[in-house]
Design a protein around this motif. Structure first.
Motif, PDB file in Angstrom:
ATOM      1  N   PHE A   2       0.846  -1.179   0.000  1.00  0.00           N
ATOM      2  CA  PHE A   2       0.000   0.000   0.000  1.00  0.00           C
ATOM      3  C   PHE A   2       0.887   1.236   0.000  1.00  0.00           C
ATOM      4  O   PHE A   2       1.798   1.376   0.808  1.00  0.00           O
ATOM      5  N   ASN A   3       0.594   2.135  -0.913  1.00  0.00           N
ATOM      6  CA  ASN A   3       1.370   3.352  -1.055  1.00  0.00           C
ATOM      7  C   ASN A   3       0.773   4.446  -0.187  1.00  0.00           C
ATOM      8  O   ASN A   3      -0.392   4.801  -0.316  1.00  0.00           O
ATOM      9  N   ALA A 159      -7.786   1.218   3.120  1.00  0.00           N
ATOM     10  CA  ALA A 159      -6.385   1.320   3.538  1.00  0.00           C
ATOM     11  C   ALA A 159      -6.066   0.190   4.503  1.00  0.00           C
ATOM     12  O   ALA A 159      -6.898  -0.171   5.343  1.00  0.00           O
ATOM     13  N   ARG A 160      -4.885  -0.371   4.379  1.00  0.00           N
ATOM     14  CA  ARG A 160      -4.477  -1.445   5.273  1.00  0.00           C
ATOM     15  C   ARG A 160      -4.129  -0.891   6.654  1.00  0.00           C
ATOM     16  O   ARG A 160      -3.451   0.132   6.779  1.00  0.00           O
ATOM     17  N   ALA A 161      -4.605  -1.567   7.684  1.00  0.00           N
ATOM     18  CA  ALA A 161      -4.317  -1.194   9.073  1.00  0.00           C
ATOM     19  C   ALA A 161      -3.483  -2.322   9.690  1.00  0.00           C
ATOM     20  O   ALA A 161      -4.004  -3.404   9.967  1.00  0.00           O
ATOM     21  N   GLU A 162      -2.207  -2.067   9.888  1.00  0.00           N
ATOM     22  CA  GLU A 162      -1.303  -3.105  10.376  1.00  0.00           C
ATOM     23  C   GLU A 162      -1.459  -3.327  11.872  1.00  0.00           C
ATOM     24  O   GLU A 162      -1.634  -2.383  12.642  1.00  0.00           O
ATOM     25  N   GLY A 163      -1.386  -4.605  12.284  1.00  0.00           N
ATOM     26  CA  GLY A 163      -1.493  -4.953  13.686  1.00  0.00           C
ATOM     27  C   GLY A 163      -0.178  -4.776  14.417  1.00  0.00           C
ATOM     28  O   GLY A 163       0.868  -4.503  13.812  1.00  0.00           O
ATOM     29  N   ASP A 172      -0.698 -10.076   9.879  1.00  0.00           N
ATOM     30  CA  ASP A 172      -1.326  -9.374  11.000  1.00  0.00           C
ATOM     31  C   ASP A 172      -1.738  -7.967  10.558  1.00  0.00           C
ATOM     32  O   ASP A 172      -1.098  -6.976  10.881  1.00  0.00           O
ATOM     33  N   TYR A 173      -2.797  -7.917   9.788  1.00  0.00           N
ATOM     34  CA  TYR A 173      -3.336  -6.632   9.352  1.00  0.00           C
ATOM     35  C   TYR A 173      -4.810  -6.806   9.010  1.00  0.00           C
ATOM     36  O   TYR A 173      -5.301  -7.916   8.781  1.00  0.00           O
ATOM     37  N   SER A 174      -5.500  -5.703   9.009  1.00  0.00           N
ATOM     38  CA  SER A 174      -6.877  -5.660   8.549  1.00  0.00           C
ATOM     39  C   SER A 174      -6.951  -4.622   7.435  1.00  0.00           C
ATOM     40  O   SER A 174      -5.935  -4.003   7.080  1.00  0.00           O
ATOM     41  N   VAL A 175      -8.129  -4.426   6.868  1.00  0.00           N
ATOM     42  CA  VAL A 175      -8.295  -3.428   5.820  1.00  0.00           C
ATOM     43  C   VAL A 175      -9.513  -2.577   6.156  1.00  0.00           C
ATOM     44  O   VAL A 175     -10.637  -3.089   6.213  1.00  0.00           O
TER      45      VAL A 175
END
Length: 216
Positions: A2-3, A159-163, A172-175
């Motif tokens: 993801f940029n 957007a990716r939300a990293e854990g 380990d991430y959500s979107v």
């Protein structure tokens, strides 16, 4: 990957869009073409053509603009690892799909699930997930730039939300993603949106009426 700049640009675009909405410049099309008793859809002032797109469908074919013509289509962004919003929404929409099942297949409304998690969601995996809710659901995904372009054209973002353990576990991430439904008319144009919370009966009634009004 993801940029970060892409996410910032998308966020700015949405903020600008929200400002227009607040100014009543985008929505609430005057009574006319598709007004009637439609209650669940917020209309744009005029339908908006989508830019070219090319995504991979779960059945192995390509999803291109021509594939979204001839039917009213609801588009939902999601992903198979989504813990709450996606399954809840798809379950509600499956109830709507069940209610319009008697309409002719040639004009029956469609639901398109677009995965915004291409790293984990192959087209085949996405198809299995979507069809577990309803067999008629279309499912597609693609490379990240293509997904960003498609989402932006619908006025949506993700957007990716990293854990906390992402450094040691790349899964380990959500979107985070827009939860509204984009409404495409039979010409494949963006005509409006449906905001949550969703009501299956209202959506089914509205899409059924629209289909009958615009059927050839």
């Amino acid at each position: 990957m993801f940029n970060r700049n892409s996410i910032i640009i998308l966020a700015v675009a949405v903020a600008a869009g929200l400002g227009l909405v607040a100014g009543n410049q985008l929505f609430n099309r005057p009574a006319g073409e598709h007004a009637g008793n439609i209650s669940s859809i917020t209309w744009y002032n005029s339908p908006r053509e989508l830019p070219d797109f090319n995504l991979a469908q779960s059945d192995g074919t390509r999803l291109i603009p021509g594939e979204l013509r001839g039917h009213w289509t609801l588009v939902f962004l999601g992903f198979t690892s989504c813990p709450d919003v996606c399954p809840t929404t798809l379950l509600e929409l499956a109830a709507a799909q069940q209610q319009w099942r008697t309409l002719p297949d040639s004009t029956r409304p469609r639901l398109l699930l677009v995965s915004v998690d291409p790293q984990r969601d192959t087209p085949a995996r996405l198809g299995e997930y979507a069809h577990a809710f309803h067999a008629d659901t279309l499912a597609a995904t693609g490379e990240l730039p293509a997904l960003e372009k498609f989402a932006t054209s619908l006025g949506m973002v993700f957007a990716r939300a990293e854990g906390e353990n992402f450094a040691n576990n790349p899964d380990d991430y959500s979107v985070d993603h827009s939860a509204s439904l984009a409404v495409l008319d039979p010409q494949g144009r963006l005509a409006g949106l449906i905001r949550p919370p969703f009501n299956a009966s209202a959506i089914a009634a509205d899409l059924t009426e629209l289909t009958r009004k615009t059927a050839p």
